[in-house]
Structures are given as structure tokens and as C-alpha cells.
Design an enzyme around this catalytic site. Structure first.
Site, mmCIF file in Angstrom:
data_model
loop_
_atom_site.group_PDB
_atom_site.id
_atom_site.type_symbol
_atom_site.label_atom_id
_atom_site.label_comp_id
_atom_site.label_asym_id
_atom_site.label_seq_id
_atom_site.Cartn_x
_atom_site.Cartn_y
_atom_site.Cartn_z
ATOM 1 N N HIS A 71 26.989 -2.633 -25.124
ATOM 2 C CA HIS A 71 26.779 -2.909 -26.546
ATOM 3 C C HIS A 71 25.969 -4.201 -26.706
ATOM 4 O O HIS A 71 25.902 -5.029 -25.796
ATOM 5 C CB HIS A 71 28.124 -3.032 -27.270
ATOM 6 N N ASP A 324 30.318 -4.042 -20.500
ATOM 7 C CA ASP A 324 29.701 -4.787 -19.395
ATOM 8 C C ASP A 324 30.319 -4.516 -18.020
ATOM 9 O O ASP A 324 29.613 -4.263 -17.047
ATOM 10 C CB ASP A 324 29.705 -6.297 -19.682
#
Ligand SMILES: *[C@@H]1O[C@H](CO)[C@@H](O)[C@H](O)[C@H]1NC(C)=O
Ligand SMILES: *[C@@H]1O[C@H](CO)[C@@H](O)[C@H](O)[C@H]1NC(C)=O
Ligand SMILES: *[C@@H]1O[C@H](CO)[C@@H](O)[C@H](O)[C@H]1NC(C)=O
Ligand SMILES: *[C@@H]1O[C@H](CO)[C@@H](O)[C@H](O)[C@H]1NC(C)=O
Ligand SMILES: *[C@@H]1O[C@H](CO)[C@@H](O)[C@H](O)[C@H]1NC(C)=O
Ligand SMILES: *[C@@H]1O[C@H](CO)[C@@H](O)[C@H](O)[C@H]1NC(C)=O
Length: 442
Positions: A71, A324
Site C-alpha cells: 500500500h 510490506d
């Protein structure tokens, strides 16, 4: 003054050509002084790369593109926010009467999260806005891969279910399809809550029952933070900065940049402190989710295996949005970070593994399948820079031949088995194949 004038004249007179005042190739190297390279959680920054151009290698045509993206830039989590607010309150404490030195800016400092509803969400303003980052990448994809988009069929965009991931996927879709967004693409939300999705997931760490993320237990940087605190307390007396505050200030800098596009906090810290902050993050990511954890490649292998299957199909585009740490396990499965261990005693300046190189906010891995007249090859682009696979770069433009790529992507361990998935959870990743074109989540 005279110098300035001369410089201006020189600039206008000679800017079109190389001269002793403007060399055609810069002789200064400043890339590593960019504060974005030292932040964990801070804005996107390109990978340093190897200087290879993004243009497809001579004689090659792009046939398929896969995107795996974290994101975009976001607000801090609620718990990080609490730490930032505590630091803010401490800095604003009335006992300081004169503002001087690196912390003089505190006089006018305002806390950067003005609505608690924003915690955890994508940032929407400033030059490092997360939604803007995703939209811009969508526009880049439209420019680069337009010929791969077939307007007669609906393109799925897969996203892990957390709000910020879905919002990023939507913004990317809007940048890519503009006013055709609601008819050309279908947001496909892959549940990431409760581990029940098993192997059918974009969050392979969470769903892997044998992945113990709390194995990592190192601390780093105490003496460097101590020295930094002493420096600030001497130059800006009255704040009583502690070594722990230095850590919080580094993170504050990153998130304030995400939200506002600027941060005075970044200027208060010295490069020594940033080096320690960066290395502390790198150590943690390396041993928790990177090559330093033996389950990382197992986790990322789930996605790598799916990539391998997709590369053998005719479909043209595959878009996936995630977090991540999961993306980092994919990088590990690919063998991109080449370090096998990192010193927990002192900064290893010569390491290849840096969090900001692989998983800044908005991090992305682009995989391109190329038809190069007499061979098919695969190219990897990490955070917008061409990144040859270690051990496989014999194709045109240092690509990896398709067959070898598929071999490299095929994992050693079966995810379901290595992760100890019970029978009641999916043991295969199927969402790329069994999705339905609906628009309810767009
Ligand atoms: C403000 O300073 C006073 C006096 O040093 C201290 O007692 C108090 O805890 C501080 N408040 C905050 C929020 O740090
Ligand atoms: C797309 O459709 C959704 C749900 O039907 C709607 O809320 C949204 O405004 C539409 N977006 C665009 C860009 O047309
Ligand atoms: C994970 O590792 C930690 C640290 O070694 C240990 O205390 C904990 O029991 C482990 N958790 C599981 C579920 O094995
Ligand atoms: C990872 O290490 C743990 C113990 O440290 C071991 O039980 C497990 O089998 C290892 N997994 C793999 C895939 O090597
Ligand atoms: C590569 O492109 C050429 C020319 O368009 C085409 O004839 C050939 O079938 C393609 N090769 C593969 C493996 O798709
Ligand atoms: C890779 O994916 C295929 C197809 O889903 C599956 O049959 C195979 O078991 C997977 N391989 C590994 C090692 O997970």
C-alpha cells in the site's frame, strides 16, 4: 553577489552545452544523503538500482506484466501514534522558555494527525500522499502497458482486505482506467483476517502457523542514540531528550512526511542517528521477515509459485496489493537480498539489505515477461529500477530466460505443509484463477 551574478550569466549562456561550470555528467554523488533512504515507514524512494534502462531490451516486446505492491504512504498506526503524541506533549511542555538549536522548530510545531480516524489510513495530501502515489503508478502503467490492456474484458485487481491496501488498489485502478474504472476493472478483496484463508492468501506470513515472528530479539544503537540525545540537549536545552526519544523522532519524521509532505523533525537529527535508525530497522526486518528467518522464503515462495504459474499462461496483466512484510518474503524467495547474516554489534555498511531499498511505503515489484524474437525472458523491476536476479541474467538486457525463471520461482517447500496448515483451511492459492468479475468492491 558578484559570484551569484556570474553564475546566473554562465548558466544562461552555456546551459545548452557542457562547460567547465556544468559538466555533461555530474561529478557529485549525493543519492545516499537523501533522508528517505534512512526511514522505515517513510515515503517511497526508488531502489538505487544498477543503471539499467527501463526500456525493454532491444528486440524485446512485453507480453505480460505482474505487479506486487505494498500500500502507499500512510498515517501511523494507532499505537505508533500514541508514541508520537507522547513525544509531542513532552516537547511542547511549558518548562522550555527559549527555543534554540535543532529543536527551535518545536515552538511552532503542531501534531500532524488532526483526526484520530485517519490512523492506519492512506495519506491523501502533500507530495507524498499514498493515494497519489498509487494513482500515479496507475497512470504509469497506462502509459507503459496500454497495449496489454484489452478493453473487452474485465481486469481483476487483487487486494489484501485491510482498508489501506484496498484503497491503494482502487486508486491505482483509477489512475490506470480513468473514467472506465468501474467497467474495466474489478477489485477483488482477499480476506486477511483470522488465518482461515490458509494458502489462498496475499498475507502468507499471517496465515503460516509455524512462522514465529517473535524469534527476533536484538537491540541496536543505544550508544548512538545516547550521543544524539546529548547533542540535542546541549544545542537545544530544556527538552530532556532521551535515547528512546531519538527513535521516536526518526519515525515521527517519516510519518509526518507521509502526511504533510514535509517535517522539521527530519532536520533535527544528525546523519549518525539516521544511520543507526536505518540499521536498527534493517536488522529487525532482516531477522523477522527477510533472509535471516528460515520461514521467509517459505512464505514468499507461495506467491513466487503463483507467479511461475501465471508466467506460463497467456494472460497479460496481474495486479496484487499487499503489505510490506509479505512483499519482503517474496523478495527473499527470489534471492534478491544477498546477505545471509547481519552483525548485531555494529553497522554493516557493506550490506545489500536495506529496508528502504526494498519495502518503503508504496514499494513494488514488477515482473515483465518479454518476447525477444528467438527467446522468452523475464525481467524484474524493484521500486522502479531494473533488478537482475542474482545468478540469472544471461538474457537480453540482463533478463533471466523464462524456463530458468520458472525454476527459480518454484519453491523448495510446499507452503501448506511447512506452515502446518490444518485440513480445514485451503492448501492451494487459487484466487488468481477462481475470481468472478463483480464491481461491488470497486
Ligand atoms: C512537563 O514538565 C514537568 C516538569 O518538568 C513534568 O513534571 C511533567 O511530567 C512534564 N509533562 C509532560 C507531558 O512531559
Ligand atoms: C464505482 O462504483 C462504486 C460502487 O458502485 C461507486 O461507489 C463509485 O463512485 C464508482 N466510482 C467511479 C470512479 O465511477
Ligand atoms: C516464538 O519464539 C519465542 C522466542 O524464542 C518463544 O518464546 C515463543 O514460545 C515462540 N512461539 C511459538 C508459538 O513457538
Ligand atoms: C525453521 O527452523 C525451525 C527451528 O528453528 C525448524 O523447526 C523448521 O523446520 C525450520 N523450517 C524450515 C522450512 O527450514
Ligand atoms: C514472439 O513474437 C513473435 C512476433 O510477434 C511471434 O511470432 C511469436 O510467436 C512470439 N513468441 C512467443 C513464444 O510467444
Ligand atoms: C506450486 O503451485 C502448483 C499449482 O498450484 C502446485 O500444484 C504446487 O504444489 C506448488 N508447489 C509448491 C512447492 O508449493
Amino acid at each position: 553577489m558578484i559570484f551569484k551574478f556570474f553564475f546566473l550569466v554562465a548558466y544562461f549562456a552555456f546551459s545548452a552545452e557542457a562547460s567547465i561550470l556544468s559538466p555533461p555528467y555530474p561529478q557529485t554523488s549525493t543519492d545516499q544523503s537523501n533522508v528517505l533512504r534512512y526511514l522505515n515507514g517513510g515515503p517511497f524512494v526508488e531502489n538505487t538500482g544498477f543503471g539499467l534502462p527501463l526500456d525493454p531490451p532491444y528486440g524485446c516486446k512485453i507480453e505480460q506484466v505482474q505487479l506486487f505492491m505494498r500500500h502507499g504512504e500512510r498515517y501511523p498506526t494507532k499505537s505508533a501514534g500514541k508514541t508520537f503524541e507522547t513525544l509531542y506533549q513532552k516537547l511542547k511542555n511549558d518548562t522550555v522558555t527559549s527555543y534554540s538549536g535543532p529543536l527551535a522548530f518545536v515552538k511552532d510545531l503542531e501534531y500532524f494527525v488532526n483526526d484520530p480516524e485517519n490512523y492506519e489510513m492512506e495519506s491523501t495530501k502533500g507530495v507524498y500522499s499514498g493515494l497519489l502515489e498509487a494513482y500515479r503508478l496507475g497512470a504509469f502503467f497506462r502509459e507503459r502497458y496500454e497495449s496489454l490492456l484489452d478493453s473487452s474484458s474485465v481486469v481483476p485487481i487483487f487486494a489484501a482486505s485491510q482498508q489501506r491496501v484496498v484503497d491503494t488498489a482502487r486508486s491505482f485502478g483509477k489512475g490506470l482506467f480513468l473514467d472506465q474504472y468501474n467497467s474495466s476493472c474489478s477489485i477483488q478483496i482477499i480476506n486477511e483476517v483470522g488465518k482461515m484463508n490458509g494458502a489462498n492468501t496475499l498475507t502468507p506470513i499471517t496465515n503460516c502457523l509455524s512462522y514465529n515472528t517473535s524469534l527476533y530479539q536484538h537491540t541496536f544503537g543505544e550508544n548512538i542514540y545516547q550521543a544524539e540525545a546529548e547533542r540535542l540537549n546541549a544545542l537545544s536545552p530544556g527538552f530532556n531528550i532521551t535515547p528512546d526519544d531519538i527513535f521516536t523522532m526518526g519515525a515521527y519524521c517519516g510519518y509526518e512526511l507521509n502526511v504533510k509532505g514535509k517535517s522539521d523533525m527530519c532536520q533535527a537529527l544528525s546523519m549518525d542517528a539516521f544511520q543507526a535508525l536505518q540499521y536498527q530497522d534493517d536488522l529487525q526486518k532482516f531477522y523477522q521477515f527477510g533472509p535471516g528467518h528460515n520461514m521467509s522464503a517459505v512464505s514468499g515462495g507461495l506467491l513466487a509459485n503463483a507467479s511461475a504459474q501465471l508466467l506460463q499462461e497467456d494472460r497479460k496483466v496481474v495486479f496484487s496489493f499487499m503489505h510490506d512484510n509479505d512483499l519482503l518474503t517474496y523478495f527473499t524467495a527470489l534471492g534478491l537480498p544477498t546477505d545471509t547474516e547481519l552483525s548485531t554489534e555494529e553497522i554493516e555498511f557493506h550490506r545489500s539489505f536495506k529496508t528502504s531499498e526494498f519495502i518503503p511505503q508504496g514499494a513494488r515489484l514488477i515482473i515483465e515477461k518479454l518476447n525477444c524474437s528467438d527467446s522468452e525472458n523475464v525481467r524484474f523491476i524493484v521500486n522502479d529500477k531494473v533488478y537482475p536476479l542474482p545468478g540469472c541474467s544471461s538474457g537480453p538486457g540482463f533478463t533471466c530466460p523464462l524456463e530458468e525463471t520458472i525454476e527459480l520461482l518454484t519453491p523448495e517447500h510446499e507452503y501448506a505443509e511447512a506452515c502446518g496448515l490444518p485440513d480445514d483451511r485451503p492448501h492451494e492459492l487459487t484466487f488468481y484463477w477462481d475470481w468472478e468479475p463483480t464491481f461491488t468492491d470497486n
